[in-house]
Scaffold this motif. Sequence first.
Motif, PDB file in Angstrom:
ATOM      1  N   ARG A 160       0.564  11.445 -10.189  1.00  0.00           N
ATOM      2  CA  ARG A 160      -0.505  12.460  -9.991  1.00  0.00           C
ATOM      3  C   ARG A 160       0.295  13.831 -10.001  1.00  0.00           C
ATOM      4  O   ARG A 160      -0.420  14.921 -10.721  1.00  0.00           O
ATOM      5  CB  ARG A 160      -1.148  12.503  -8.758  1.00  0.00           C
ATOM      6  CG  ARG A 160      -2.122  11.364  -8.467  1.00  0.00           C
ATOM      7  CD  ARG A 160      -3.455  11.671  -8.808  1.00  0.00           C
ATOM      8  NE  ARG A 160      -4.281  10.548  -8.870  1.00  0.00           N
ATOM      9  CZ  ARG A 160      -5.144  10.000  -7.854  1.00  0.00           C
ATOM     10  NH1 ARG A 160      -5.209  10.636  -6.845  1.00  0.00           N
ATOM     11  NH2 ARG A 160      -5.673   8.828  -8.317  1.00  0.00           N
ATOM     12  N   THR A 183       7.963   5.366   3.685  1.00  0.00           N
ATOM     13  CA  THR A 183       7.488   6.572   4.233  1.00  0.00           C
ATOM     14  C   THR A 183       8.498   7.618   3.798  1.00  0.00           C
ATOM     15  O   THR A 183       7.856   8.784   3.638  1.00  0.00           O
ATOM     16  CB  THR A 183       7.242   6.309   5.802  1.00  0.00           C
ATOM     17  OG1 THR A 183       6.512   5.358   5.935  1.00  0.00           O
ATOM     18  CG2 THR A 183       6.902   7.660   6.497  1.00  0.00           C
ATOM     19  N   MET A 222       1.594   6.683  -6.774  1.00  0.00           N
ATOM     20  CA  MET A 222       0.337   7.455  -6.940  1.00  0.00           C
ATOM     21  C   MET A 222       0.708   8.937  -7.030  1.00  0.00           C
ATOM     22  O   MET A 222       0.368   9.909  -7.764  1.00  0.00           O
ATOM     23  CB  MET A 222      -0.646   7.030  -6.239  1.00  0.00           C
ATOM     24  CG  MET A 222      -2.108   8.102  -6.410  1.00  0.00           C
ATOM     25  SD  MET A 222      -3.219   7.921  -5.373  1.00  0.00           S
ATOM     26  CE  MET A 222      -2.722   8.039  -3.888  1.00  0.00           C
ATOM     27  N   VAL A 223       1.356   9.314  -5.789  1.00  0.00           N
ATOM     28  CA  VAL A 223       2.036  10.550  -5.817  1.00  0.00           C
ATOM     29  C   VAL A 223       2.752  11.123  -6.941  1.00  0.00           C
ATOM     30  O   VAL A 223       2.636  12.402  -7.675  1.00  0.00           O
ATOM     31  CB  VAL A 223       2.719  10.862  -4.309  1.00  0.00           C
ATOM     32  CG1 VAL A 223       3.216  12.337  -4.451  1.00  0.00           C
ATOM     33  CG2 VAL A 223       1.716  10.871  -3.332  1.00  0.00           C
ATOM     34  N   TRP A 268       6.469  14.402  -2.685  1.00  0.00           N
ATOM     35  CA  TRP A 268       5.599  15.385  -2.864  1.00  0.00           C
ATOM     36  C   TRP A 268       6.555  16.603  -3.265  1.00  0.00           C
ATOM     37  O   TRP A 268       6.071  17.573  -3.779  1.00  0.00           O
ATOM     38  CB  TRP A 268       5.068  16.024  -1.311  1.00  0.00           C
ATOM     39  CG  TRP A 268       3.884  14.902  -1.181  1.00  0.00           C
ATOM     40  CD1 TRP A 268       4.036  13.954  -0.422  1.00  0.00           C
ATOM     41  CD2 TRP A 268       2.684  14.773  -1.495  1.00  0.00           C
ATOM     42  NE1 TRP A 268       2.823  13.385  -0.128  1.00  0.00           N
ATOM     43  CE2 TRP A 268       2.123  13.729  -0.954  1.00  0.00           C
ATOM     44  CE3 TRP A 268       1.931  15.535  -2.715  1.00  0.00           C
ATOM     45  CZ2 TRP A 268       0.559  13.487  -1.331  1.00  0.00           C
ATOM     46  CZ3 TRP A 268       0.562  15.302  -2.943  1.00  0.00           C
ATOM     47  CH2 TRP A 268      -0.026  14.165  -2.099  1.00  0.00           C
ATOM     48  N   ALA A 277       0.672  -1.284   0.093  1.00  0.00           N
ATOM     49  CA  ALA A 277      -0.114  -0.106  -0.010  1.00  0.00           C
ATOM     50  C   ALA A 277       1.091   1.334   0.042  1.00  0.00           C
ATOM     51  O   ALA A 277       0.386   2.146  -0.834  1.00  0.00           O
ATOM     52  CB  ALA A 277      -1.049   0.082   1.107  1.00  0.00           C
ATOM     53  N   GLN A 278       1.833   1.332   0.987  1.00  0.00           N
ATOM     54  CA  GLN A 278       2.912   2.382   1.023  1.00  0.00           C
ATOM     55  C   GLN A 278       3.518   2.544  -0.373  1.00  0.00           C
ATOM     56  O   GLN A 278       3.591   3.715  -0.756  1.00  0.00           O
ATOM     57  CB  GLN A 278       3.805   2.117   2.067  1.00  0.00           C
ATOM     58  CG  GLN A 278       4.731   3.550   2.327  1.00  0.00           C
ATOM     59  CD  GLN A 278       3.645   4.478   3.226  1.00  0.00           C
ATOM     60  OE1 GLN A 278       2.436   4.347   3.091  1.00  0.00           O
ATOM     61  NE2 GLN A 278       4.297   5.036   4.189  1.00  0.00           N
ATOM     62  N   ALA A 319       1.187   4.166  -2.766  1.00  0.00           N
ATOM     63  CA  ALA A 319       1.281   5.640  -2.500  1.00  0.00           C
ATOM     64  C   ALA A 319       2.126   6.396  -3.048  1.00  0.00           C
ATOM     65  O   ALA A 319       1.923   7.452  -3.578  1.00  0.00           O
ATOM     66  CB  ALA A 319       0.866   5.768  -1.107  1.00  0.00           C
ATOM     67  N   LEU A 331       7.676   8.471   0.417  1.00  0.00           N
ATOM     68  CA  LEU A 331       6.282   9.272   0.063  1.00  0.00           C
ATOM     69  C   LEU A 331       6.460  10.727   0.568  1.00  0.00           C
ATOM     70  O   LEU A 331       6.135  11.413   0.032  1.00  0.00           O
ATOM     71  CB  LEU A 331       5.482   8.415   0.965  1.00  0.00           C
ATOM     72  CG  LEU A 331       3.947   8.822   0.926  1.00  0.00           C
ATOM     73  CD1 LEU A 331       3.211   9.005  -0.378  1.00  0.00           C
ATOM     74  CD2 LEU A 331       2.900   8.334   1.791  1.00  0.00           C
TER      75      LEU A 331
END
Length: 108
Positions: free
Chosen positions: A66, A89, A62-63, A96, A55-56, A59, A92
């Motif tokens: 996107r 983490t 996905m970031v 950004w 899941a991480q 994510a 993730l």
Amino acid sequence: MIFAEFTEVGLGNTRARQIWRELMTTLSYFFQSEAAQQVREEGREEGLQEGRAEAQAGAVLMVLERRGLAVSPATRARITACTDLATLTDWLDRAWSVGAAAELFLHP
């Protein structure tokens, strides 16, 4: 329970083995050895840990996607292969702000 497993293996690839399996699934065992319970719990925890890592990693990807950043097959493979939650983490958090997906792996 181990005798049930030996019996199943001994029946080979036969109709009798299929019948045996059906019979064994209808039984419920009241006694569960401590070792069997521990192995089951360890397997459950390992599965949960793998699910969290997947899941991480998803994510992180996905970031990046996107944000419109290209993710090379090598970068994607490295992210999805990672099982360390702390590392994921960190990635993730970096996803950004990095200018390119490969920058995730550079240490600040």
